[in-house]
Design an enzyme around this catalytic site. Structure first.
Site, PDB file in Angstrom:
ATOM      1  N   SER A 198      44.928  39.294  45.876  1.00  7.78           N
ATOM      2  CA  SER A 198      45.137  40.151  44.708  1.00  7.78           C
ATOM      3  C   SER A 198      44.622  41.541  45.031  1.00  7.78           C
ATOM      4  CB  SER A 198      44.364  39.594  43.506  1.00  7.78           C
ATOM      5  OG  SER A 198      44.317  40.525  42.437  1.00  7.78           O
ATOM      6  N   TYR A 242      36.666  36.444  39.398  1.00  8.97           N
ATOM      7  CA  TYR A 242      38.046  36.436  39.889  1.00  8.97           C
ATOM      8  C   TYR A 242      38.170  37.330  41.126  1.00  8.97           C
ATOM      9  CZ  TYR A 242      43.080  37.191  40.074  1.00  8.97           C
ATOM     10  OH  TYR A 242      44.385  37.278  40.498  1.00  8.97           O
TER      11      TYR A 242
END
Length: 265
Positions: free
Chosen positions: A139, A152
């Site tokens: 990501s 995350y």
């Protein structure tokens, strides 16, 4: 490697979002897919929609035994494995001080340990054949983590460092690896937390379409690219943060407001 008719590809998190879009792009090129996810209902519907003959596999990537059974089962049923895609992931946004420990651990187990399990059990099949490709979907948060996404971002950074090193380790084996850094993509990733997304978030239906990223991933596999950044701003923000975090913060404040970088030191 070229994705052609007969390429055997195992894709985790294939029921939705980036995984589903990538499954469509691979099937359009004739690949035989192992569609893996915890729930098989959506996978069965997807397999019926795609051209070709595909395998639906129940797989909880957070569980090593479940992942091994899915990977080995697909390789046995399909007669081999050339392309391994570690894509499954989840999010729970919110300030870390308020986040239940079980939610933080779940992100680590699915995003990071899930990648570890997938590659651990898939890589021997590729090495045995002396050819193949691995895709690790990290990501943009693995390049610069954001407030209210601390855990995350940490899981995505773990994927990044693992993938960067492994690409070098695989030199001269016939197997290669591409890391993917998506920004905000139009998927269902945050459907369970829409009412508590941070102010800096700009995702949702107006975000970059998943099919655009899927096509870039396939092109990167075929060109053996080190990484894919999409949208292009993700790479620019990663470079800015790497060169000068303070300057990167300033850029993010201009683009997303103070909530993206509250501190100025």
């Amino acid at each position: 490697m070229q994705v052609t008719r007969g390429t055997r590809a195992f894709v985790t998190g294939a029921s939705r979002g980036i995984g589903r879009a990538l499954a469509g792009a691979l099937a359009a090129r004739g690949a035989t897919l192992g569609l893996a996810a915890r729930s098989t209902g959506e996978l069965a519907a997807l397999a019926a929609e795609l051209p070709g003959d595909h395998h639906v596999l129940e797989c909880d990537v957070a569980d090593a035994a479940s992942t091994q059974a899915a990977v080995d089962g697909f390789a046995q049923r399909a007669g081999g494995l050339e392309l391994l895609v570690a894509n499954a992931g989840i999010t729970h946004y919110g300030p870390f001080r308020d986040q239940p420990l079980d939610k933080a651990l779940q992100m680590s187990q699915v995003n990071w340990h899930g990648t570890l399990h997938t590659v651990h059990f898939g890589l021997p099949h590729l090495l045995e054949q002396g050819r193949g490709h691995i895709v690790v979907v990290s990501s943009g948060a693995g390049l610069r983590s954001f407030p209210q996404a601390a855990v995350y971002g940490a899981t995505k950074a773990a994927q990044r460092m693992f993938a960067e090193a492994l690409r070098h380790e695989l030199a001269d084996t016939g197997v290669s690896l591409t890391t993917v850094y998506p920004g905000e993509i139009a998927t269902a990733l945050h459907d369970h937390e829409k009412d508590r997304m941070p102010a800096w978030y700009r995702g949702g239906p107006q975000a970059a379409p998943a099919h655009e990223l899927a096509e870039k991933i396939v092109a990167a596999i075929e060109d053996d690219e080190r990484a894919v950044y999409h949208p292009a701003l993700v790479r620019a923000l990663g470079i800015a943060h790497g060169l000068n975090p303070k300057a990167g913060d300033a850029l993010l404040r201009r683009l997303r407001g103070n909530s993206a970088a509250p501190r100025r030191d």
